[in-house]
Structures are given as C-alpha cells and as structure tokens.
Scaffold this motif. Structure first.
Motif, short mmCIF file in Angstrom:
data_model
loop_
_atom_site.label_atom_id
_atom_site.label_comp_id
_atom_site.label_asym_id
_atom_site.label_seq_id
_atom_site.Cartn_x
_atom_site.Cartn_y
_atom_site.Cartn_z
N THR A 193 0.94 -1.39 -0.04
CA THR A 193 0.41 -0.09 -0.01
C THR A 193 0.97 1.28 0.03
N ILE A 194 1.76 1.07 0.69
CA ILE A 194 2.71 2.36 0.87
C ILE A 194 3.47 2.56 -0.32
N TYR A 195 4.00 1.52 -1.05
CA TYR A 195 4.64 1.55 -2.38
C TYR A 195 3.92 2.09 -3.45
N SER A 196 2.62 1.47 -3.45
CA SER A 196 1.79 1.60 -4.60
C SER A 196 1.12 3.24 -4.65
N THR A 197 0.77 3.78 -3.31
CA THR A 197 0.31 5.01 -3.24
C THR A 197 1.08 6.14 -3.31
N GLY A 198 2.57 5.65 -2.94
CA GLY A 198 3.55 6.64 -3.42
C GLY A 198 3.94 6.77 -4.66
N VAL A 199 4.04 5.65 -5.35
CA VAL A 199 4.38 5.84 -6.57
C VAL A 199 3.57 6.28 -7.44
N ALA A 200 2.20 5.98 -7.16
CA ALA A 200 0.96 6.24 -7.92
C ALA A 200 0.72 7.68 -7.72
N PHE A 201 0.73 8.40 -6.40
CA PHE A 201 0.08 9.51 -6.30
C PHE A 201 1.05 10.51 -5.64
N TYR A 202 1.63 10.17 -4.33
CA TYR A 202 2.19 11.16 -3.60
C TYR A 202 3.26 11.78 -4.15
N ILE A 203 4.35 11.03 -4.75
CA ILE A 203 5.28 11.37 -5.36
C ILE A 203 5.08 12.25 -6.71
N PRO A 204 3.93 11.71 -7.61
CA PRO A 204 3.53 12.71 -8.84
C PRO A 204 2.92 13.89 -8.08
N MET A 205 2.22 13.93 -7.42
CA MET A 205 1.55 15.05 -6.66
C MET A 205 2.70 16.06 -6.23
#
Length: 364
Positions: A193-205
């Motif tokens: 969850t941390i990996y997927s949400t980080g790569v998919a959203f938090y880093i791009p945002m």
C-alpha cells in the motif's frame, strides 16, 4: 469487504455478525437511490468517453495538432479513455448490486491491474506534463525534447511501463488481492500500500506542486521585471520615419544618424514585443497548470488518503470503511478523467476549435 477466519467457533460467530452488518450496509440503497446513482455515474462515464475520444481524434486527424508536444496529451487522453471503457462499467455494476463482485476471482485480478495501471498512467502523465511545461517555459533553447518525436515517445513509454510495474506484485505472489466471497479488493498489505500509493500518487503530486510553484514564481518574477512601454507601432521598417513620434528629424541631423536611431528603436520594440510574448506564455502556463494541479488534487487526494489509512485501520484482510464513502471517493477520483479533456479544450485554442468543428460536423 471483510474477510474473516472461521477456524474457531467463537470467532466465527463474532465475525459472522460483523459480515452480516457489512452486507446490510451494502444493500441499503433503495430503488430510487439506485436509479439516481446509476444515472449520475453513467453520465460521468459517457462524458469521459466522449471528451477523451475527441482529444484522441482531434490530435490524430488534424495535421496542426500532430506534433511531439501533444504526445503527452494523447497519452493522458488514452489513459483516461481506458479508465472509462475498461474500468468504470464494472464499477457501475458492482455499485448497483450493493458492492458485490459478480465476475469471478480471475477477472478480479485483471480488473484491479487495469484499474491501477490506467489511473496511475493518467496521474503520471499529468506529472510529466507539468515538468514538460516547466522546462519548455524556463529553458526554451536547451530543452529540445518537445520537438523530438522519438524522445517524447520514449517518455510516454516510460510512463506506461512504470504504471504497469505497480500492478505486477499482486499478480506474482507479493501482496495478493482480496478476491473471495464476492469481494474484489486491492491488496491491503501495508508495504504494498505504501509503495503503490507513493509511486502512483504522492510522488507525482509532489512533483506537480513543485513545478507549479516554480512556474508561478517565474511568471511573478517576469511580471516584476518587465515594464512594457506603450510605444507607437512602426509603419515602415525601411523608412527613417518608421514611428509616428510627432517629431521630424532636424535637417542638421544626418540622414544616416536618423536611420541608425530609427533602427535602434525598431529593435527595441521587437525585443519588447518578444518579452511580452514570453510574459503572456508564462502567465498562461501558470494559470493552466494551476487549474490542472488543483483539479487533480481535489479529485484524487481524498481517495488516496483513505487508501493509505485503510490497512492501518482495518487490517490486511478487511475494508472497514463504509461502502458509500469508499465509492464516493473513488468516483471523485474517476471524475478527474472527465475534467482533464475539458481543461485542455478550454486552454488550447487549436484543440478547442477542432472540438467545435467535430461536434458541428457530426451534430453530437
């Protein structure tokens, strides 16, 4: 959505009651509510398909729009269109039957993979667009990628490859999805969850916010730096009387000196005009990117905050978030796929004109 262990009888009785409560919550929608919900989310889906299809058709059919700088726009539209065609219809059916997954365990894994990949590709493309706009504005001479079709195509390929990589762990053993008892839920493993949400959203945002801030600062600095003077427009570049200043050169001034002064003033006016163009471009980029980032954040931030917190609140085999809240936040995120083509159609004059021509020609 909760999956429980039935090994012990006492545990079975307790968890059975919880599951019954969950199922009760899932079927609270009445017929009228189902009709309203069905109409709303169906309209969102159809408008998303129409808007993104227009973007793809416009860029592919209009020669003026077929340029490397629009490859990212097409990639974004393709990702959003894929969400509308391959993901939203199954979510609509699942919502209307009270949250129960009707399409089997195997297809559940494929559905989650498609959902994650397409949504992530859309988000990452927005991120790359923000970087592209920033470099195009601040480094117009040293950033040739926008004019190189091969390099731009490689950027699009990397975006989709990275998006696909997020879908692989659940398919190959790490962090398996929850796919039993008519439940279709992405893996709730904390690490995944941390990996997927980080790569998919938090880093791009984060990248998008930084790019917007820098473009905004560049536009603000440009506004302070440039002080445009309202000079009269030159009428004859080759004449020494190229500006209507109201003053004729004195006979004592040599003709060559007057011509030199006139040429200097003309050059100054050209540079001033160039500065105005740069200033307007920076202002437009800041305004457009600000709306893109704002819409993206409003649509997706609530959903990803919920997704990140869910494993910590509910455990790795359960979703204890109310169904109505989950679906509302999910559809709010999907709405971003509808908003994206509207933003580009509004701020891109060529794309907007092509939209209207297509709509008038086909009489939609």
């Amino acid at each position: 959505y909760c999956i429980f262990s039935f090994k012990k009888r006492a545990t079975f009785t307790q968890n059975q009651a919880k599951q019954a409560g969950r199922l009760k919550d899932a079927v609270l929608y009445g017929d009228t509510e189902k009709v309203v919900i069905g109409i709303v989310i169906s309209v969102i889906t159809l408008l998303t398909i129409a808007g993104n299809s227009l973007v793809v058709i416009s860029v592919c059919t209009v020669k003026k729009l077929r340029q490397p700088s629009n490859y990212l726009v097409v990639s974004l539209a393709a990702a959003d269109l894929s969400v509308a065609l391959a993901v939203m219809p199954f979510v609509i059916i699942t919502d209307l039957v009270g949250g129960k997954w009707l399409f089997g365990e195997v297809f559940c894994n494929l559905f989650i993979a498609m959902d994650v990949m397409c949504c992530t590709a859309s988000i990452m493309t927005l991120c790359v667009i923000s970087v592209d706009r920033y470099l195009g504005i601040t480094r117009p001479l040293t950033y040739p990628v926008r004019q190189d079709g091969k390099l731009m195509a490689k950027m699009v390929f990397v975006v989709w490859l990275l998006s696909a990589s997020i879908t692989l762990p659940p398919l190959f053993g790490w962090a398996k999805n929850v796919t039993v008892d008519r439940v279709c839920l992405i893996s709730q493993d904390v690490g995944y969850t941390i990996y997927s949400t980080g790569v998919a959203f938090y880093i791009p945002m984060t990248v998008m916010l930084v790019m917007y801030h820098r473009i905004y600062q560049a536009a603000k600095a440009s506004a302070r730096k440039h002080r445009f003077v309202d000079f009269p427009r030159p009428h004859h570049r080759d004449s020494i009387f190229c500006v209507d200043s109201g003053v004729r050169p004195s006979r004592s001034i040599k003709r060559s000196q007057a011509a030199k002064e006139c040429a200097t003033l003309s050059k100054f006016l050209q540079e001033d005009h160039k500065n105005i163009s740069i200033f307007k471009r920076e202002q437009k980029a800041a305004r457009t990117l600000g709306i893109i980032v704002g819409a993206f954040t409003v649509c997706w931030l609530p959903f990803f905050l919920m997704s990140t917190a869910r494993p910590f609140l509910c455990g790795s085999q359960c979703s204890c978030i109310p169904l109505w809240l989950e679906r509302t936040l999910l559809w709010l995120g999907y709405t971003n796929s509808l908003i994206n083509p509207l933003i580009y159609a509004f701020f891109n004059r060529d794309l907007r004109t092509t939209f209207w021509n297509l709509l008038e020609h086909h009489q939609f």
